[in-house]
Design a protein around this motif. Structure first.
Motif, PDB file in Angstrom:
ATOM      1  N   MET A   1       0.850  -1.200   0.000  1.00  0.00           N
ATOM      2  CA  MET A   1       0.000   0.000   0.000  1.00  0.00           C
ATOM      3  C   MET A   1       0.882   1.246   0.000  1.00  0.00           C
ATOM      4  N   GLN A   2       0.563   2.186  -0.817  1.00  0.00           N
ATOM      5  CA  GLN A   2       1.389   3.385  -0.955  1.00  0.00           C
ATOM      6  C   GLN A   2       1.350   4.238   0.299  1.00  0.00           C
ATOM      7  N   LYS A   3       2.530   4.629   0.788  1.00  0.00           N
ATOM      8  CA  LYS A   3       2.615   5.488   1.957  1.00  0.00           C
ATOM      9  C   LYS A   3       2.395   6.936   1.564  1.00  0.00           C
ATOM     10  N   ARG A   4       1.752   7.645   2.445  1.00  0.00           N
ATOM     11  CA  ARG A   4       1.574   9.079   2.246  1.00  0.00           C
ATOM     12  C   ARG A   4       2.186   9.796   3.430  1.00  0.00           C
TER      13      ARG A   4
ATOM     14  N   MET B   1       9.823  13.082   4.354  1.00  0.00           N
ATOM     15  CA  MET B   1       9.218  13.816   3.245  1.00  0.00           C
ATOM     16  C   MET B   1      10.215  14.000   2.113  1.00  0.00           C
ATOM     17  N   THR B   2      11.465  14.282   2.464  1.00  0.00           N
ATOM     18  CA  THR B   2      12.516  14.463   1.461  1.00  0.00           C
ATOM     19  C   THR B   2      12.747  13.174   0.673  1.00  0.00           C
ATOM     20  N   ASP B   3      12.701  12.048   1.372  1.00  0.00           N
ATOM     21  CA  ASP B   3      12.875  10.757   0.702  1.00  0.00           C
ATOM     22  C   ASP B   3      11.827  10.537  -0.386  1.00  0.00           C
ATOM     23  N   GLN B   4      10.668  11.151  -0.228  1.00  0.00           N
ATOM     24  CA  GLN B   4       9.586  11.001  -1.201  1.00  0.00           C
ATOM     25  C   GLN B   4       9.503  12.175  -2.188  1.00  0.00           C
ATOM     26  N   ASP B   5      10.491  13.079  -2.128  1.00  0.00           N
ATOM     27  CA  ASP B   5      10.486  14.266  -3.006  1.00  0.00           C
ATOM     28  C   ASP B   5       9.182  15.046  -2.865  1.00  0.00           C
ATOM     29  N   GLN B   6       8.742  15.225  -1.642  1.00  0.00           N
ATOM     30  CA  GLN B   6       7.449  15.862  -1.409  1.00  0.00           C
ATOM     31  C   GLN B   6       7.539  17.385  -1.529  1.00  0.00           C
ATOM     32  N   TYR B   7       6.520  17.981  -2.131  1.00  0.00           N
ATOM     33  CA  TYR B   7       6.468  19.435  -2.248  1.00  0.00           C
ATOM     34  C   TYR B   7       5.015  19.888  -2.300  1.00  0.00           C
ATOM     35  N   ALA B   8       4.805  21.162  -2.043  1.00  0.00           N
ATOM     36  CA  ALA B   8       3.446  21.702  -2.051  1.00  0.00           C
ATOM     37  C   ALA B   8       3.446  23.090  -2.665  1.00  0.00           C
ATOM     38  N   THR B   9       2.387  23.385  -3.370  1.00  0.00           N
ATOM     39  CA  THR B   9       2.178  24.722  -3.925  1.00  0.00           C
ATOM     40  C   THR B   9       0.856  25.246  -3.369  1.00  0.00           C
TER      41      THR B   9
ATOM     42  N   LYS C   1      -6.023  27.442  -1.364  1.00  0.00           N
ATOM     43  CA  LYS C   1      -5.922  25.995  -1.571  1.00  0.00           C
ATOM     44  C   LYS C   1      -4.450  25.587  -1.610  1.00  0.00           C
ATOM     45  N   GLN C   2      -4.157  24.464  -0.976  1.00  0.00           N
ATOM     46  CA  GLN C   2      -2.820  23.888  -0.999  1.00  0.00           C
ATOM     47  C   GLN C   2      -2.845  22.599  -1.804  1.00  0.00           C
ATOM     48  N   THR C   3      -1.898  22.453  -2.716  1.00  0.00           N
ATOM     49  CA  THR C   3      -1.785  21.242  -3.529  1.00  0.00           C
ATOM     50  C   THR C   3      -0.495  20.523  -3.175  1.00  0.00           C
ATOM     51  N   LEU C   4      -0.608  19.291  -2.783  1.00  0.00           N
ATOM     52  CA  LEU C   4       0.516  18.477  -2.328  1.00  0.00           C
ATOM     53  C   LEU C   4       0.883  17.432  -3.369  1.00  0.00           C
ATOM     54  N   SER C   5       2.178  17.227  -3.566  1.00  0.00           N
ATOM     55  CA  SER C   5       2.640  16.213  -4.521  1.00  0.00           C
ATOM     56  C   SER C   5       3.860  15.507  -3.964  1.00  0.00           C
ATOM     57  N   TRP C   6       4.028  14.249  -4.321  1.00  0.00           N
ATOM     58  CA  TRP C   6       5.272  13.540  -4.067  1.00  0.00           C
ATOM     59  C   TRP C   6       5.571  12.706  -5.288  1.00  0.00           C
ATOM     60  N   GLN C   7       6.802  12.825  -5.759  1.00  0.00           N
ATOM     61  CA  GLN C   7       7.158  12.241  -7.049  1.00  0.00           C
ATOM     62  C   GLN C   7       7.289  10.730  -6.984  1.00  0.00           C
ATOM     63  N   LYS C   8       7.796  10.204  -5.886  1.00  0.00           N
ATOM     64  CA  LYS C   8       7.963   8.756  -5.780  1.00  0.00           C
ATOM     65  C   LYS C   8       6.610   8.133  -5.505  1.00  0.00           C
ATOM     66  N   GLY C   9       6.084   7.458  -6.477  1.00  0.00           N
ATOM     67  CA  GLY C   9       4.759   6.877  -6.359  1.00  0.00           C
ATOM     68  C   GLY C   9       3.695   7.718  -7.020  1.00  0.00           C
TER      69      GLY C   9
END
Length: 232
Positions: A1-4, A147-155, A191-199
């Protein structure tokens, strides 16, 4: 199951505090310019409950690291955190500050850089600043690393900003009070949009925050504090 993974969430700050403690912080920050009775009346008018945890945050196991108010490293730089704008109008500055608070990029910015960048927005007038309310939006080092391990970012996108009715009423009752500290209370929605590149994960959520902004005559505005939600 994908981690968030969790992200900078305004709803997370102060979630363990009592209503009385959260109200006291705001009153302390703006006591010199607002009628105490008006502020207490509005801030105690609701249940002072926090929003439900973000979906990403709720996926964490029990006992996940808490948010931290650690001071930024002076030499760390600011990474992707934007510099504060040279703006002298409270609502415009609050909207820019909210967008900054709702945005981050762990791909290009370390936790120390995030804190240092946010600190640059704060007023240097210690009497009117609550750095803990702002730095508390940044996850602790362990969580930031995940969060860094998942390349997480938000706009973020800001839709509007306005003075809450309590603030406008207090000013109407005593217009001269603002001249002591020049701290303005502004509620911002967006509004905040969250993304993570891995997965390839991501999501979006509506945001609302009330900020205390200091705008002295002939000076650019600065951020004083994040206050509990007052969205009227």
């Amino acid at each position: 199951m994908q981690k968030r993974f969790p992200f900078l969430s305004l709803s997370a700050y102060g979630s363990g505090w009592s209503a009385n403690r959260r109200i006291a912080i705001v009153i302390t920050a703006v006591a010199v310019l607002l009628a105490i009775a008006a502020i207490v009346a509005v801030l105690t008018g609701g249940k002072n409950s926090q929003q439900a945890p973000d979906a990403a945050a709720s996926a964490l196991p029990t006992g996940s690291p808490s948010f931290s108010d650690a001071a930024p490293s002076p030499s760390s730089g600011a990474g992707s955190v934007p510099a504060p704008p040279q703006v002298a109008e409270p609502v415009a500055y609050a909207k820019a500050a909210a967008q900054m608070l709702w945005s981050y990029d762990t791909r290009t910015t370390t936790r120390d850089q995030q804190l240092a960048g946010m600190r640059a927005w704060m007023t240097t007038k210690t009497k009117y600043t609550d750095w803990a309310s702002v730095s508390g939006q940044v996850p602790d080092p362990v969580l930031w690393s995940r969060m860094t391990d998942q390349d997480q970012y938000a706009t973020a996108a800001v839709s509007e900003g306005h003075y809450p009715s309590a603030f406008k009423e207090a000013l109407a009752d005593d217009p001269s009070a603002i001249t002591e500290a020049y701290v303005f209370i502004v509620t911002v929605n967006g509004k905040q949009t969250l993304s993570w590149q891995k997965g390839g994960g991501g999501g979006a959520e509506e945001r609302a925050v009330t900020l205390a902004v200091q705008c002295r005559p002939n000076h650019d505005c600065t951020l004083s504090a994040i206050a509990p939600n007052v969205t009227q």
